[in-house]
Scaffold this motif. Structure first.
Motif, mmCIF file in Angstrom:
data_model
loop_
_atom_site.group_PDB
_atom_site.id
_atom_site.type_symbol
_atom_site.label_atom_id
_atom_site.label_comp_id
_atom_site.label_asym_id
_atom_site.label_seq_id
_atom_site.Cartn_x
_atom_site.Cartn_y
_atom_site.Cartn_z
ATOM 1 N N UNK A 54 0.843 -1.191 0.000
ATOM 2 C CA UNK A 54 0.000 0.000 0.000
ATOM 3 C C UNK A 54 0.881 1.244 0.000
ATOM 4 N N UNK A 55 0.614 2.152 -0.907
ATOM 5 C CA UNK A 55 1.420 3.375 -1.033
ATOM 6 C C UNK A 55 0.496 4.573 -1.184
ATOM 7 N N UNK A 56 0.628 5.532 -0.269
ATOM 8 C CA UNK A 56 -0.123 6.786 -0.354
ATOM 9 C C UNK A 56 0.892 7.906 -0.508
ATOM 10 N N UNK A 61 5.752 6.016 -8.041
ATOM 11 C CA UNK A 61 6.935 5.229 -8.382
ATOM 12 C C UNK A 61 6.496 3.779 -8.589
ATOM 13 N N UNK A 62 5.528 3.598 -9.486
ATOM 14 C CA UNK A 62 4.875 2.301 -9.638
ATOM 15 C C UNK A 62 5.843 1.157 -9.887
ATOM 16 N N UNK A 63 6.807 1.359 -10.766
ATOM 17 C CA UNK A 63 7.719 0.252 -11.070
ATOM 18 C C UNK A 63 8.589 -0.095 -9.862
ATOM 19 N N UNK A 64 9.021 0.886 -9.117
ATOM 20 C CA UNK A 64 9.790 0.607 -7.894
ATOM 21 C C UNK A 64 8.927 -0.149 -6.884
ATOM 22 N N UNK A 85 -2.492 5.485 -4.011
ATOM 23 C CA UNK A 85 -3.316 6.662 -4.277
ATOM 24 C C UNK A 85 -2.555 7.928 -3.947
ATOM 25 N N UNK A 86 -3.059 9.005 -4.507
ATOM 26 C CA UNK A 86 -2.563 10.335 -4.196
ATOM 27 C C UNK A 86 -3.630 11.042 -3.362
ATOM 28 N N UNK A 94 -2.465 -1.749 -8.992
ATOM 29 C CA UNK A 94 -1.531 -2.075 -10.071
ATOM 30 C C UNK A 94 -1.067 -3.507 -9.863
ATOM 31 N N UNK A 95 -1.084 -4.261 -10.953
ATOM 32 C CA UNK A 95 -0.579 -5.634 -10.916
ATOM 33 C C UNK A 95 -0.014 -5.969 -12.287
#
Length: 165
Positions: A54-56, A61-64, A85-86, A94-95
């Motif tokens: 989970x990234x907020x 930095x999707x690939x990272x 999300x932002x 993303x998968x």
């Protein structure tokens, strides 16, 4: 990473776990992480077979993030997923494309490809399409000046192709 950023990330992880519980994944929870290392390295657990990061963050930095999820699932059968999300935006998932296709093909098994049919496109004297009938089934209307047979999936596409020719 600053304390505010860490807290924002923790809040998002708890939010995702809460959403999953509301959607029926009763055991969904945020994992307790210490320096990013736990036996359960996913940020949120509770969907068997999936590794959820989970990234907020504002800067994507999707690939990272996906690389991290892939590394964490290296010795497992879990599917790496990044939920991100932002601010003031809805959460996205993303998968890997292959994982997504495996997922949807379970729900939508391969079906037969549509088959092309033969259409008779009927034209008036001034060259306008007046009818498109399936060859051998429909009747050619009165006033037809010429016809063109076309192999195509739909009557609309047959009319387009016949008009071009």
């Amino acid at each position: 990473m600053g304390k505010m950023s860490r807290e924002k990330g923790k809040r998002f992880e708890r939010e995702v776990a809460g959403i999953l519980r509301k959607r029926g994944f009763r055991s969904a929870r945020r994992t307790a992480q210490y320096c990013g290392k736990t036996e359960e390295s996913a940020d949120v657990v509770g969907i068997p077979g999936y590794h959820l990061e989970c990234k907020h963050q504002e800067k994507m930095q999707l690939y990272n993030w996906m690389d991290q999820a892939i590394r964490d699932t290296k010795d497992t059968d879990n599917i790496p997923v990044v939920i991100h999300r932002q601010n003031r935006k809805p959460a996205l998932v993303t998968m890997l494309l292959d994982d997504f296709l495996d997922l949807v093909q379970t729900d939508f098994p391969e079906s037969e490809e549509p088959k092309k049919r033969e259409w008779t496109v009927c034209f008036s004297e001034d060259g306008k399409v007046i009818a498109v009938v399936e060859a051998g089934i429909g009747t050619i209307p009165d006033g037809t000046a010429r016809t063109v047979n076309v192999m195509e999936y739909t009557a609309e596409r047959a009319a387009e192709l016949a008009t071009i020719n």
